[in-house]
Design an enzyme around this catalytic site. Structure first.
Site, mmCIF file in Angstrom:
data_model
loop_
_atom_site.group_PDB
_atom_site.id
_atom_site.type_symbol
_atom_site.label_atom_id
_atom_site.label_comp_id
_atom_site.label_asym_id
_atom_site.label_seq_id
_atom_site.Cartn_x
_atom_site.Cartn_y
_atom_site.Cartn_z
ATOM 1 N N HIS A 86 4.990 -1.526 4.416
ATOM 2 C CA HIS A 86 6.237 -0.825 4.748
ATOM 3 C C HIS A 86 6.010 0.692 4.904
ATOM 4 O O HIS A 86 6.865 1.496 4.534
ATOM 5 C CB HIS A 86 7.315 -1.061 3.679
ATOM 6 C CG HIS A 86 7.730 -2.486 3.545
ATOM 7 N ND1 HIS A 86 8.814 -3.012 4.201
ATOM 8 C CD2 HIS A 86 7.212 -3.509 2.827
ATOM 9 C CE1 HIS A 86 8.942 -4.290 3.886
ATOM 10 N NE2 HIS A 86 7.979 -4.619 3.058
ATOM 11 N N ASN A 159 14.597 -7.626 2.971
ATOM 12 C CA ASN A 159 14.006 -7.691 4.315
ATOM 13 C C ASN A 159 15.042 -8.197 5.315
ATOM 14 O O ASN A 159 16.134 -8.625 4.919
ATOM 15 C CB ASN A 159 12.828 -8.672 4.312
ATOM 16 C CG ASN A 159 11.532 -8.040 3.802
ATOM 17 O OD1 ASN A 159 11.418 -6.824 3.716
ATOM 18 N ND2 ASN A 159 10.562 -8.874 3.490
ATOM 19 N N TYR A 373 6.374 -2.546 -8.088
ATOM 20 C CA TYR A 373 6.986 -1.368 -7.465
ATOM 21 C C TYR A 373 6.861 -0.129 -8.343
ATOM 22 O O TYR A 373 6.539 0.954 -7.869
ATOM 23 C CB TYR A 373 8.447 -1.668 -7.088
ATOM 24 C CG TYR A 373 8.513 -2.609 -5.902
ATOM 25 C CD1 TYR A 373 8.115 -3.930 -6.036
ATOM 26 C CD2 TYR A 373 8.927 -2.187 -4.655
ATOM 27 C CE1 TYR A 373 8.122 -4.805 -4.963
ATOM 28 C CE2 TYR A 373 8.948 -3.053 -3.573
ATOM 29 C CZ TYR A 373 8.544 -4.361 -3.732
ATOM 30 O OH TYR A 373 8.548 -5.217 -2.658
HETATM 31 FE FE1 HDE Z 1 7.441 -5.402 -1.268
HETATM 32 N N1 HDE Z 1 6.289 -3.795 -1.757
HETATM 33 N N2 HDE Z 1 6.242 -6.597 -2.345
HETATM 34 N N3 HDE Z 1 8.521 -7.038 -0.681
HETATM 35 N N4 HDE Z 1 8.660 -4.236 -0.204
HETATM 36 C C1 HDE Z 1 6.487 -2.538 -1.353
HETATM 37 O O1 HDE Z 1 6.349 -0.678 -2.729
HETATM 38 C C2 HDE Z 1 5.315 -6.175 -3.232
HETATM 39 C C3 HDE Z 1 8.312 -8.317 -1.081
HETATM 40 C C4 HDE Z 1 9.825 -4.601 0.415
HETATM 41 O O2 HDE Z 1 11.362 1.361 1.981
HETATM 42 C C5 HDE Z 1 5.554 -1.566 -2.008
HETATM 43 O O3 HDE Z 1 7.078 1.448 -2.630
HETATM 44 C C6 HDE Z 1 4.770 -7.289 -3.955
HETATM 45 C C7 HDE Z 1 9.428 -9.149 -0.749
HETATM 46 C C8 HDE Z 1 10.412 -3.461 1.057
HETATM 47 O O4 HDE Z 1 10.175 2.130 0.315
HETATM 48 C C9 HDE Z 1 4.737 -2.447 -2.953
HETATM 49 C C10 HDE Z 1 5.410 -8.400 -3.455
HETATM 50 C C11 HDE Z 1 10.332 -8.318 -0.130
HETATM 51 C C12 HDE Z 1 9.559 -2.401 0.787
HETATM 52 C C13 HDE Z 1 5.327 -3.801 -2.699
HETATM 53 C C14 HDE Z 1 6.328 -7.957 -2.448
HETATM 54 C C15 HDE Z 1 9.739 -7.005 -0.105
HETATM 55 C C16 HDE Z 1 8.486 -2.906 -0.005
HETATM 56 C C17 HDE Z 1 4.771 -0.695 -1.084
HETATM 57 C C18 HDE Z 1 5.218 -9.850 -3.850
HETATM 58 C C19 HDE Z 1 11.690 -8.686 0.456
HETATM 59 C C20 HDE Z 1 9.696 -0.978 1.279
HETATM 60 C C21 HDE Z 1 5.351 0.694 -1.248
HETATM 61 C C22 HDE Z 1 5.218 -10.105 -5.216
HETATM 62 C C23 HDE Z 1 12.608 -9.204 -0.490
HETATM 63 C C24 HDE Z 1 10.581 -0.160 0.387
HETATM 64 C C25 HDE Z 1 6.351 0.565 -2.247
HETATM 65 C C26 HDE Z 1 10.722 1.222 0.937
HETATM 66 C C27 HDE Z 1 7.434 -2.130 -0.504
HETATM 67 C C28 HDE Z 1 4.904 -4.870 -3.382
HETATM 68 C C29 HDE Z 1 7.114 -8.849 -1.688
HETATM 69 C C30 HDE Z 1 10.423 -5.900 0.491
HETATM 70 C C31 HDE Z 1 3.237 -2.399 -2.755
HETATM 71 C C32 HDE Z 1 3.695 -7.216 -5.010
HETATM 72 C C33 HDE Z 1 9.596 -10.634 -1.055
HETATM 73 C C34 HDE Z 1 11.692 -3.436 1.869
HETATM 74 O O5 HDE Z 1 4.926 -2.063 -4.276
#
Ligand code: HDE
Length: 711
Positions: A86, A159, A373
Site C-alpha cells: 500500500h 480494501n 500494523y
Molecule cells: Fe495490510 N498492511 N496486512 N491488509 N493494509 C499494511 O501497514 C498486513 C490486510 C491494508 O493507507 C502495512 O502501515 C498483514 C488485509 C491497508 O496506510 C502492514 C496482513 C487488509 C493498508 C500491513 C495484512 C489490509 C495496509 C503496510 C495479514 C484489508 C494501508 C504499511 C495478516 C482488510 C493503510 C502499514 C494505509 C497496510 C500488514 C492484510 C488492508 C505491513 C500482516 C486483510 C488498506 O503493516
C-alpha cells in the site's frame, strides 16, 4: 497572543526587550500573513539562501557553513521508508455521521448521536506498487479510514474487495513476496502478471476467490469515489449490556461502483499516472465531495454456524441476499490535505486502534494484523511516538498514561510521578474499572495449542464459483480477458496449473481461458469434486448497483467553427448535473465558435488529454470544426477510443457526418447503444437530457461493433 518564547517556556520565558524585537522581526508577515524571513531550524534569520560560505569567490566550501550543512542534512533525510504494501496512496479529510442511534447494537459513542459529525481521514491506495507507481494497475485498492472519535481513534483498515488472498497471517509475507516485483530483476512494477504470483496461486488455492475479484472489473476502479470498501474480517459489535453480535463493515459509494476498461487503464498509466489521485483532489476542490454510506451486515452470535462457510474465514463473504446490508451512516470527504507528506504519508493506521463497542474475532488474519500494523509504524515512522504526529493524534484527551520518552517525544510531561499505582499524585491517572473504557468481549475459549487449518476453511472454490455466476455476461468477458492477459505472461506449466484450478470454479471459464492461451487439451481438474452447485449473488455485479451523474468528466471535442450554442449548452447541463465538461481542441487558446459572441476557451488539447481520461465525449456540429477534426487522425482516434471503451458519445448536426465517416455510425443502420444523436445543428433540451442520462449510466458494455476498431 503569547510570544513564541512564552508559548515554548511558559512563565519562565525570557521577556527582555531584545527578544521581543527579534520575534517581531522573525514574525514579519506579508499581506497574506505569510512569514517573510527565512530562518534556520534553530530560528536564526538567514541573510543569504543562494550562496554557500566559501573561501573567496571561486574557493572551496567551508565546513563552517552550518546553514548549508543544516539545509542539506535535513534534505538528505527527507525520505522515510515507504509502506511495504500500500505504498502508493492518496488521502482526504471529511466527516462521518450516523443516521440513527445504534444503541441496540453497540455502545461505540460515535454510532449513537446523528447530530454528531466525527472527523475522519481516509487513505486510498494500491497494494503492490512502489510509492511512485501508477494509479491504475490491476490491483486491490486499500480503503483505510481513521475515525477521530470522542473515545479515541478507530481505524477501519479495509480494501475494495470483501475478501482476502490468504486465511492465516502466517501466509501474508509469502503472498506479498509473490505478488511484488520478482527479487532477482525487480520486475514487474505494480503488476500481478508474472510467474511468481501465479505460481503461488497454483500452490495456494485459498487465493482463488480473491483472484477472481482481482481479475474482475473491481481490480481497475474508475476512481476512488466509485469504489466500494469492505472491512473484510468479521468484527464484533458489543452493546452496553455486553451482548455481542458479528458484523461485516461495508462502504457503499453514493456515486455507484464503476471501473475502467483494461485497455483504457494501460493507456491512462501513460497519459496520467496520477489519474485517481488527481480525480480525488479535483473533485474535492470543485465541491463534488465523494460520499459513501456505511453498511453493516449483522449476524447474531447464535447464528455463527448457520452458513456453509466459516465467518472467521477472510476468503469468504456473506452474500447480501443472505444477510442484507443495513445502511447506518454516511461519510463525506470534503477537505484535501494541506501537505501530502505530513498527512497522507505519515498517517498510521493500525487494526488495533479500536474503541469500546467494537471488538475483534478470532479471524487468524485479523489476529496477525493486530500485531503487524503497530510494529510497521514503529519502523516506518521512526519510533513509538508516531501517535503524536498531528495526523495521528486523537482529538479526545489522550495523554493520560505513564508512557514516557522515546524517539521524537513531543509532549512535555509535567509532574513527578510516571507510574501506576502511585500515591504521590492521588493515584492519577487511574484505570476506569469495570464498565468504564475498553474491555474485551469475554469470549469463551478452550482448545489445544495447534498449528492446523480448520476444516471449515477447506472449500476454496465455491465462493469463486458464486462470484463468477453472479457476473453479467460483459463482466464475465472481462474476467476471461484478464486471466488471458495475465497468464499469457507466465510460464506454460503455470498457465496449465491455473487452468486446472479454474476448472474447479467453472467449466466455461476454464475452457475460454484455455482457448485464449492455446491450450488444446485441458489439464486434469485440480479437484474432481468441484465445481459445486452454488447460487449466484446478484448484489456482486457492479451493473446492479445504483448510479449517479455527479463528478463525471465530459470532453467536448471541438475546433474553430464549432457551434458555440451547443458547447455552452453541454457545458451548462454537465455542470448543473454535478459534472465537469472540458473543451478539447487541436490547440490551446481560444476557438472561434458560430452563434456566440465570445471566443470559446480551450481547456486542454487532444494530445494532452486523450479520451481515456474522460467518461464521455460530445462532438458539437459546425462545418469548420468537423472539417478540421476529420482531417486530424488524433481527433478520429479520440472518438473511436471512446467508442471502443463503451463510453457515451453525443453528436449533433455536422458531427453525425463525422461519426459516419469514421465508422462509428452507419446511415440507415441502427445507432449503437450509448451514442446519442441530435439531428439539428444545435443541441436541443431533450437530447441534452438523453446524453446526461447516458453519461450517468457510465458504460455501454453491450455495445456492438467495437471489435472493428484498433485500440
Ligand atoms: Fe495490510 N498492511 N496486512 N491488509 N493494509 C499494511 O501497514 C498486513 C490486510 C491494508 O493507507 C502495512 O502501515 C498483514 C488485509 C491497508 O496506510 C502492514 C496482513 C487488509 C493498508 C500491513 C495484512 C489490509 C495496509 C503496510 C495479514 C484489508 C494501508 C504499511 C495478516 C482488510 C493503510 C502499514 C494505509 C497496510 C500488514 C492484510 C488492508 C505491513 C500482516 C486483510 C488498506 O503493516
Amino acid at each position: 497572543m503569547a510570544s513564541i518564547a512564552e508559548a515554548m517556556f511558559g512563565k519562565s520565558a525570557p521577556s527582555n526587550e531584545k527578544i521581543k524585537k527579534l520575534e517581531q522581526f522573525r514574525e514579519k508577515t506579508d499581506e497574506k500573513g505569510q512569514k517573510t524571513i527565512l530562518t534556520t531550524n534553530q530560528g536564526v534569520p538567514i541573510s543569504d539562501n543562494q550562496n554557500s560560505l566559501h573561501a573567496g569567490p571561486r574557493g572551496p566550501t567551508l565546513l563552517e557553513d552550518f546553514i548549508m550543512r543544516e539545509k542539506i542534512t535535513h534534505f538528505d533525510h527527507e525520505r522515510i521508508p515507504e509502506r511495504v504494501v500500500h505504498a502508493r496512496g492518496a488521502g482526504a479529510h471529511g466527516y462521518f455521521e450516523v443516521f440513527k442511534p445504534l444503541t441496540h447494537l453497540t455502545k461505540a459513542k460515535f454510532l449513537q448521536d446523528p447530530s454528531v459529525q466525527t472527523p475522519v481521514f481516509v487513505r486510498f491506495s494500491t497494494v503492490g506498487g512502489s510509492k511512485g507507481s501508477m494509479d491504475t494497475p490491476r490491483d486491490v485498492r486499500g480503503f483505510a479510514t481513521k475515525f477521530y472519535t470522542e473515545e479515541g481513534n478507530f481505524d477501519l483498515v479495509g480494501n475494495n474487495f470483501p475478501v482476502f488472498f490468504v486465511q492465516d497471517a502466517m501466509k501474508f509475507p509469502d503472498f506479498v513476496h509473490a505478488v511484488k516485483p520478482e527479487p532477482h530483476w525487480e520486475i514487474p512494477q505494480a503488476a500481478s502478471a508474472h510467474d511468481n504470483l501465479w505460481d503461488f496461486v497454483t500452490q495456494q488455492t485459498e487465493t482463488l476467490h480473491t483472484i477472481m475479484w482481482l481479475m474482475s472489473d473491481r481490480g481497475i476502479p474508475r476512481s476512488y469515489s466509485t469504489m466500494e470498501g469492505f472491512g473484510v474480517h468479521t468484527f464484533r459489535l458489543v452493546n452496553e449490556e455486553g451482548v455481542s453480535r458479528f458484523v461485516k463493515f461495508h462502504w457503499k459509494p453514493v456515486l455507484g461502483v464503476h471501473s475502467l476498461v483494461w485497455d483504457e487503464a494501460t493507456k491512462i498509466t501513460g497519459a496520467d499516472p496520477d489519474f485517481n489521485r488527481r480525480e480525488l483532489w479535483e473533485s474535492i476542490e470543485a465541491g463534488h465531495y465523494p460520499e459513501w454510506e456505511l453498511g453493516i451486515q449483522v449476524v447474531e452470535e447464535a447464528d455463527e454456524r448457520k452458513f456453509d462457510f466459516d465467518l472467521l474465514d477472510p476468503t469468504k463473504l456473506i452474500p447480501e441476499e443472505l444477510v442484507p446490508v443495513q445502511r447506518v451512516g454516511r461519510m463525506v470527504l470534503n477537505r484535501n490535505p494541506d501537505n501530502f507528506f505530513c498527512e497522507t504519508e505519515q498517517v498510521a493506521f493500525c487494526v488495533s486502534h479500536i474503541v469500546p463497542g467494537i471488538d475483534f474475532t478470532n479471524d487468524l488474519l485479523m489476529q496477525g494484523r493486530l500485531f503487524s500494523y503497530l510494529d510497521t509504524q514503529i519502523s516506518r515512522l521512526g519510533g513509538a511516538n508516531f501517535h503524536e504526529i498531528p495526523i495521528n493524534r486523537p482529538i479526545c484527551p489522550f495523554k493520560h498514561n505513564n508512557q514516557r520518552d522515546g524517539m521524537h517525544r513531543q509532549t512535555i510531561h509535567v509532574g513527578k510521578t510516571n507510574y501506576d499505582k502511585n500515591g504521590l499524585n492521588k493515584g492519577l491517572p487511574r484505570e476506569g474499572g469495570p464498565g468504564v473504557g475498553f474491555s474485551s468481549y469475554a469470549q469463551r475459549m478452550d482448545g489445544a495449542k495447534i498449528r492446523q487449518r480448520s476444516e471449515s476453511f477447506a472449500d476454496h472454490f465455491s465462493q469463486a464459483t458464486m462470484f463468477w455466476k453472479s457476473m453479467s455476461p460483459p463482466e464475465q468477458d472481462h474476467i476471461v480477458e484478464a486471466f488471458s492477459f495475465e497468464l499469457a505472461k507466465v510460464r506454460e506449466d503455470i498457465r496449465e496449473g491455473v487452468v486446472a484450478i479454474l476448472q474447479c470454479v467453472d467449466a466455461v471459464l476454464a475452457q475460454r481461458v484455455a482457448t485464449n492461451l492455446g491450450i488444446t487439451q485441458l489439464p486434469p481438474k485440480y479437484r474432481p469434486d468441484y465445481p459445486k452447485a452454488v447460487a449466484a449473488s446478484p448484489a456482486l455485479s457492479q451493473l446492479n448497483q445504483p448510479t449517479s451523474f455527479k463528478s463525471r468528466q465530459v470532453a467536448i471535442l471541438a475546433a474553430d467553427g464549432v457551434d458555440g450554442t451547443t458547447v455552452l449548452a453541454i457545458k451548462a447541463a454537465v455542470a448543473a448535473a454535478g459534472g465537469v465538461a472540458k473543451v478539447i481542441a487541436p490547440h490551446m487558446g481560444n476557438l472561434n465558435g458560430t452563434n456566440v459572441k465570445e471566443a470559446i476557451k480551450v481547456d486542454a488539447t487532444i494530445t494532452g488529454s486523450p479520451s481515456v481520461l474522460f467518461d464521455a465525449v460530445y462532438i458539437p456540429g459546425g462545418a469548420g470544426s468537423i472539417q478540421t477534426l476529420l482531417a486530424c487522425g488524433k481527433a478520429v482516434h479520440y472518438v473511436t477510443q471512446a467508442f471502443v471503451h463503451y463510453k457515451p458519445i453525443g453528436a449533433s448536426g455536422d458531427a453525425i457526418n463525422f461519426l459516419n465517416q469514421i465508422g462509428v455510425v452507419k446511415t440507415g443502420q441502427e445507432v449503437p447503444v450509448g451514442v446519442i444523436i441530435e439531428n439539428g445543428q444545435t443541441v436541443t433540451e431533450p437530447v441534452v437530457g438523453q446524453f446526461i442520462q447516458a453519461v450517468a449510466q457510465h458504460r455501454f458494455y453491450n455495445r456492438k461493433g467495437t471489435e472493428k476498431f484498433a485500440v
